[in-house]
Design a protein around this motif. Structure first.
Motif, PDB file in Angstrom:
ATOM      1  N   TYR A  38      40.730-108.170 -37.307  1.00  0.00           N
ATOM      2  CA  TYR A  38      41.228-109.403 -36.695  1.00  0.00           C
ATOM      3  C   TYR A  38      40.753-109.555 -35.261  1.00  0.00           C
ATOM      4  CZ  TYR A  38      44.150-109.967 -40.791  1.00  0.00           C
ATOM      5  OH  TYR A  38      44.579-110.136 -42.082  1.00  0.00           O
ATOM      6  N   GLY A 107      43.530-114.302 -36.192  1.00  0.00           N
ATOM      7  CA  GLY A 107      42.097-114.333 -35.882  1.00  0.00           C
ATOM      8  C   GLY A 107      41.679-115.491 -35.005  1.00  0.00           C
ATOM      9  N   ILE A 156      46.183-111.440 -33.325  1.00  0.00           N
ATOM     10  CA  ILE A 156      45.789-110.317 -34.192  1.00  0.00           C
ATOM     11  C   ILE A 156      46.942-109.806 -35.048  1.00  0.00           C
ATOM     12  CG2 ILE A 156      43.912-109.622 -32.671  1.00  0.00           C
ATOM     13  CD1 ILE A 156      45.687-107.393 -31.598  1.00  0.00           C
TER      14      ILE A 156
END
Length: 495
Positions: A38, A107, A156
């Protein structure tokens, strides 16, 4: 043969242990890989984030790719209404309490623009619990009135996260309404539902007591002692009730993104008459099922989902229940559609059951110096009475005065009320028991005497008489005082 058997068992145990260890290490590697994945995921394209005020939420992320997301957030210090007739200066993210809902996916690269309106008096910043970095962004975003700060972060960790102001004194900034939610959806998005809503609880501390009229400043001493005057959903008493209630239809699945800004109190979130099919505990990945009430810490969140199977008005509360009926932590979900008698039959039998006898129960009385009474216009009485009704009468007589069938009589178009205002005043002051007939139907229950001042009794009855098709009688504090001075009426078999 026996030693061979033991050796075989020992070999199996060793193999299982190795497999378990391998599995654990594999899981650890997978988690490390996910976190790194991520961080390194490439973004595709750029767009400005859709921001919404409660109870609305932006459109779902779906299965879009990670992208650069521009968030434009303006801080506004503005006067609003905490309750009818009670003014308060809120400090807000985006002009609402809670602040604008931010919807992202894991992301995404977020470019956050925090703007402090030039008319504001205070510096502010923002701490987003979804941010991995010093202060959750707070160290990079302290912004003076008339200025703008920009910082970037990568999402993330999927989940539902609180954001809030973290400028000293931090508690004061949060207590004035500076909090909101940011959702980081997983890859592929959350499963679709029929309705999504944004609700957030907060506790407020004012110089005046609950419902005291006029503009009320923040009280730091009460806040430190955690003695909240108001505990509310979406920034004010009644923000999610009446014509502002959230809605659904029978058969639909409802998802509520529920947060708790605090600054102090934990929420015991419950929907009366519903069971949460799924709860994302504390806004994370773990899902609990068939939950009645879920705890949401200050500075925390939960995602709750449930299918509505029957019509009616379902009440959202903090189940620390005096907060709901006496401090404002109450909302409504109005569900339309066909009845389902298999799920809920309604009343099937009626009888009289008074385990405490017919004695009217008394609310505790308060001692102290009587407050001075300022003469009000009828409009002011009605406004004050509406707020009092929500605290003292709502549970039994319902939002539109419709009552509860076979239990509590209607106040709407009530021949019982309209025929004799003095009797209505006496019922509020002294309570009421025994059988009564209202609009052709008999009721036999006990109404508790209310601990209200003459002015409050006058206001709430004036509101009732000027609502729902009643005869617009105006009740004065002087009239209430005169009724109070008389002996309480004796209980009779029928009124």
């Amino acid at each position: 043969m026996k030693p061979k058997l033991n050796l075989k068992k020992q070999s199996i145990r060793i193999a299982v242990a190795i497999a378990m260890a391998f599995g654990l290490f594999s899981c650890a590697k997978k988690e490390d890989k996910d976190a790194q994945y991520y961080q390194d995921i490439k973004v595709e394209g750029q767009k400005e984030a859709e921001l919404t005020a409660p109870p609305l939420v932006p459109k779902p992320v779906g299965d879009r790719a990670a992208m650069k997301l521009i968030v434009n957030m303006e801080i506004k210090e503005q006067e609003g209404e905490m309750a009818d007739g009670v003014k308060y200066t809120y400090w807000t993210f985006g002009g609402s309490v809670p602040g604008s809902f931010i919807r992202t996916r894991v992301g995404d690269e977020v470019e956050f623009h925090l703007k402090n309106h030039p008319d504001n008096k205070m510096p502010h910043n923002i701490d987003l619990h979804a941010v991995t970095g010093p202060g959750g962004g707070a160290t990079s975003s302290l912004v003076a009135p008339g200025h703008e700060k920009v910082f970037n972060f990568k999402t993330i960790n999927p989940g539902l996260y609180v954001y809030h102001c973290a400028t000293a004194p931090v508690g004061m900034h949060i207590a004035n309404g500076m909090y909101g939610l940011i959702l980081v959806e997983p890859e592929g998005g959350l499963p679709p539902v029929d309705k999504e809503y944004y609700v957030m609880q907060g506790d407020f501390y004012t110089k005046g007591s609950y419902g005291e009229q006029g503009k009320q400043p923040f009280d730091m001493n009460k806040a430190i002692k955690e003695q909240a005057d108001y505990v509310v959903f979406n920034g004010k008493v009644g923000a999610v009730t009446g014509d502002k209630a959230i809605t659904a239809k029978v058969g639909e699945t409802v998802r509520i993104y529920m947060g708790n800004g605090g600054p102090n109190l934990v929420s015991s979130f419950h929907v009366i008459g519903e069971i949460f099919d799924k709860v994302h505990i504390e806004g994370g990945d773990v899902i609990n099922k068939n939950v009645q009430t879920t705890l949401i810490p200050a500075g925390g969140s939960a995602i709750v989902e449930f299918k509505v199977d029957v019509p009616g008005t379902f009440i959202l509360v903090d189940h620390s229940i005096f907060r709901a009926f006496n401090k404002g932590a109450l909302g409504m979900l109005k569900v339309e559609g066909d009845e389902n008698k298999k799920v809920y039959s309604g009343t099937t039998q009626e009888g009289i059951y008074l385990p405490e006898g017919g004695t009217i129960q008394n609310m505790p009385k308060e001692n102290g110096t009587a407050k001075s009474v300022v003469a009000k216009t009828v409009a002011e009485q009605i406004k004050s009475g509406r707020e009092l009704y929500g605290r003292t009468c709502f549970a039994c007589h319902q939002s539109e005065g419709q009552g509860v069938p076979n239990a509590f009589p209607p106040l709407a178009k009530s021949d019982f009320l309209n025929a004799n205002p003095n009797r209505a005043i006496s019922a509020v002051l002294h309570g009421l028991s025994g059988e009564i007939t209202v609009n052709g139907k008999k009721f036999n229950n006990v109404m508790t005497s209310q601990n209200l001042t003459d002015e409050e009794v006058a206001d709430v009855l004036t509101y009732v008489y000027n609502s729902w098709g009643n005869n617009k009688t105006v009740v004065t504090p002087a009239k209430v005082k005169a009724i109070r001075a008389k002996p309480a009426p004796k209980v009779t078999a029928e009124h």
